[in-house]
Scaffold this active site. Structure first.
Site, PDB file in Angstrom:
ATOM      1  N   ARG A  46       0.822  -1.222   0.000  1.00  0.00           N
ATOM      2  CA  ARG A  46       0.000   0.000   0.000  1.00  0.00           C
ATOM      3  C   ARG A  46       0.850   1.264   0.000  1.00  0.00           C
ATOM      4  O   ARG A  46       0.417   2.300  -0.455  1.00  0.00           O
ATOM      5  CB  ARG A  46      -0.856   0.036   1.270  1.00  0.00           C
ATOM      6  CG  ARG A  46      -2.070  -0.843   1.198  1.00  0.00           C
ATOM      7  CD  ARG A  46      -2.571  -1.095   2.591  1.00  0.00           C
ATOM      8  NE  ARG A  46      -2.916   0.179   3.233  1.00  0.00           N
ATOM      9  CZ  ARG A  46      -4.161   0.578   3.456  1.00  0.00           C
ATOM     10  NH1 ARG A  46      -5.150  -0.192   3.128  1.00  0.00           N
ATOM     11  NH2 ARG A  46      -4.409   1.733   4.017  1.00  0.00           N
ATOM     12  N   LYS A 144      -2.322 -18.362   6.062  1.00  0.00           N
ATOM     13  CA  LYS A 144      -3.187 -18.388   7.224  1.00  0.00           C
ATOM     14  C   LYS A 144      -3.270 -17.015   7.872  1.00  0.00           C
ATOM     15  O   LYS A 144      -2.368 -16.221   7.657  1.00  0.00           O
ATOM     16  CB  LYS A 144      -2.728 -19.468   8.203  1.00  0.00           C
ATOM     17  CG  LYS A 144      -1.399 -19.143   8.878  1.00  0.00           C
ATOM     18  CD  LYS A 144      -1.074 -20.179   9.902  1.00  0.00           C
ATOM     19  CE  LYS A 144      -1.889 -19.951  11.163  1.00  0.00           C
ATOM     20  NZ  LYS A 144      -1.074 -19.979  12.381  1.00  0.00           N
ATOM     21  N   GLU A 212       6.718 -23.889  22.035  1.00  0.00           N
ATOM     22  CA  GLU A 212       7.537 -22.731  21.651  1.00  0.00           C
ATOM     23  C   GLU A 212       8.018 -22.019  22.898  1.00  0.00           C
ATOM     24  O   GLU A 212       7.332 -22.032  23.920  1.00  0.00           O
ATOM     25  CB  GLU A 212       6.699 -21.745  20.840  1.00  0.00           C
ATOM     26  CG  GLU A 212       6.169 -22.298  19.548  1.00  0.00           C
ATOM     27  CD  GLU A 212       5.406 -21.234  18.786  1.00  0.00           C
ATOM     28  OE1 GLU A 212       6.003 -20.613  17.904  1.00  0.00           O
ATOM     29  OE2 GLU A 212       4.225 -21.007  19.103  1.00  0.00           O
ATOM     30  N   HIS A 236      -1.701 -26.771  12.112  1.00  0.00           N
ATOM     31  CA  HIS A 236      -0.429 -27.508  12.143  1.00  0.00           C
ATOM     32  C   HIS A 236      -0.558 -28.875  12.827  1.00  0.00           C
ATOM     33  O   HIS A 236      -0.131 -29.900  12.297  1.00  0.00           O
ATOM     34  CB  HIS A 236       0.650 -26.702  12.856  1.00  0.00           C
ATOM     35  CG  HIS A 236       0.841 -25.321  12.293  1.00  0.00           C
ATOM     36  ND1 HIS A 236       0.709 -25.041  10.960  1.00  0.00           N
ATOM     37  CD2 HIS A 236       1.149 -24.138  12.896  1.00  0.00           C
ATOM     38  CE1 HIS A 236       0.936 -23.742  10.758  1.00  0.00           C
ATOM     39  NE2 HIS A 236       1.194 -23.178  11.925  1.00  0.00           N
TER      40      HIS A 236
END
Ligand code: BG6
Length: 489
Positions: A46, A144, A212, A236
């Protein structure tokens, strides 16, 4: 298979994903001479930036994400492939700039990669159609989040499907691009050894963990409306589960694999409000320590609502209602701010029926196969073996296959492989529309239940393996998560 010349268009071309992952992935393939000379990358954004300004942005925001730093000559060559086009994705009158930037040669592969919020997908596709850019041999890649529930996922399928045929649509789940996921296909269907045992008679349970260390970072705006179930599990973890549990496809052809995965998704046992509260745990991280550094709790993250009920952790016991898997629990778990970064699948076999040794049957650890996706990629098979020496004592030992050691080949990032597959027109590692809907259909009752239930997710301290309730969930079946059963270092 060598690529033919292409024009690859990144919508969201100045965004975070393009800078951190997509451009570095294309650079890595360029250095390996995978990209034909006349191929180009068109970054659409943009910002009203000039070509020079955009390239400076790439220099600042993308170059640091290149593994081992780029080689200056190849970097200069790579930058020459990039063209920046400023347009407003929702305003068709601004698309003329893109029409002009693209080469109108029917033999070129043309890919539109929509690394934008999903609310823009419909408009972008319509505008591509209206300007004649959605040609029959062009492809569209969808990043996603592909919806936030079944209705929105269906809407995306519908909107994009009005312009592109299913065979032109590439829905990304970057976990399918990871080396070990494909190695799991190789392991299951390239060897005779496992397939006869790959069923309820011989397998006692399967654990799939994606843990994580990172927290929500600067993605709170997105994450607080999403949570771990939508962000990680619906896509996932379910994709990994599909590859573990699917029936042997007849070939590696896209629809053969995707039909087999779809069958798994459709066979997942539906949760009822009662089974759901018994079999799913949600958690949210509190302050704690990661690698010795103090980190804030989720609700203390900048801009986080102080009473947010967004889950940053989910653990569940799922089941698959088929002859192959009936009664075998699949324990799935994912979380942020956990003790370690780890993604692995553990397939545990049944115990031996009888000990012929002077050791009780209970001292035999059941065989297990550990398939590691992260941090390193490999397989290990746990076996019972005789310890050296005079006495006949058996102990658990490991047969280890480290892919990097074994093949001495450089690693390819998931996005590198997936981008190459899109450019080659290879759909096997991308989700089909009905798969996406089947996955949402299965998680939807969970989302609805949580929406109505005003209890808060169970707190867990950052740097741990999640709430105690997650250990209790698996403990109820007499089992432990793998890291809980490993001897201390
Ligand atoms: C993304 C999620 O899809 O996957 C992130 O949106 C998550 O929240 C990431 O951190 C994990 O991917 P990887 O490849 O680093 O395990």
């Amino acid at each position: 298979m060598a690529l033919s010349d292409f024009d690859l268009v990144f919508f969201g071309g100045s965004g975070d994903l393009a800078m951190r992952k997509l451009l570095p992935a294309m650079y890595s393939r360029d250095v390996c001479n995978d990209l034909p000379d006349a191929s180009r990358i068109i970054c659409v954004g943009r910002d009203d930036a000039t070509q020079e300004e955009f390239l400076r942005m790439v220099e600042t925001n993308s170059k640091p994400h290149i593994k081992d730093g780029p080689d200056e000559a190849s970097w200069a060559r790579f930058l020459k492939r990039i063209t920046y086009v400023a347009l407003n994705a929702t305003d068709v009158s601004t698309y003329q700039a893109l029409v002009e930037a693209l080469r109108h040669d029917a033999s070129l592969t043309r890919v539109y990669y929509l690394a934008t919020p999903p609310q823009l997908f419909a408009k972008i596709c319509d505008n591509l159609a209206a300007t004649g850019l959605a040609t029959p041999n062009s492809r569209v890649v969808l990043e996603k989040p592909l919806g936030r529930d079944l209705a929105s996922a269906k809407q995306i399928n519908l909107d994009v499907g009005k312009v592109f045929a299913e065979s032109q649509i590439y829905r990304i789940d970057h976990y399918l691009g990871k080396e070990t996921v494909q190695n799991l296909l190789a392991l299951r269907f390239g060897n005779i050894l496992f397939e006869p045992l790959w069923r309820r008679e011989w397998i006692s349970d399967v654990q799939i963990t994606i843990a994580e260390k990172i927290g929500v970072g600067n993605r709170l705006g997105y994450y607080d409306n999403s949570g771990a179930l939508r962000d990680m599990l619906q896509n996932h973890l379910l994709q990994l589960l599909c590859i573990v549990a699917m029936e042997p496809p007849t070939s590696i052809a896209p629809d053969a694999v995707r039909d087999a995965k779809l069958q798994v998704l459709r066979s997942l046992k539906r949760f009822t409000p009662t089974t759901l509260s018994q079999n799913i745990i949600r958690g949210q991280y509190r302050a704690g320590y990661i690698d010795g550094q103090q980190v804030p709790g989720y609700r203390e993250e900048p801009d986080a609502p102080k009473s947010s009920r967004t889950e940053t952790f989910v653990a569940m016991k799922a089941e698959i209602d088929t002859w192959r898997w009936a009664g075998v629990p699949f324990y799935l778990r994912t979380g942020k701010r956990m003790a370690d970064r780890l993604a692995e699948i553990v397939v545990r076999f049944k115990p031996i029926p009888h000990s012929i040794f002077n050791q009780p049957t209970s001292s035999f650890q059941p065989n297990s196969l550990v398939i590691r996706l992260q941090p390193d990629e490999g397989l290990s098979m746990n076996l019972m073996a005789k310890t050296p020496g005079d006495s006949m004592r058996l102990k658990q030992a490991e047969l280890e296959l480290d892919f990097r050691e074994q093949f001495k080949a450089p690693r390819m990032e998931a996005y590198e492989r997936l981008l190459l597959d899109v450019l080659r027109g290879q759909l096997t590692l991308f989700m089909r529309g009905d798969e996406l809907e089947a996955a949402w259909e299965w998680v939807e009752p969970i989302l609805e239940h949580w929406e109505q239930d005003d209890s808060a997710p169970a707190p867990y301290t950052s740097g741990t393996w999640g709430p105690a309730a997650a250990s209790a969930l698996i403990g109820r079946d007499g089992l432990q998560w793998r890291e809980e059963s490993l001897p201390e270092d």
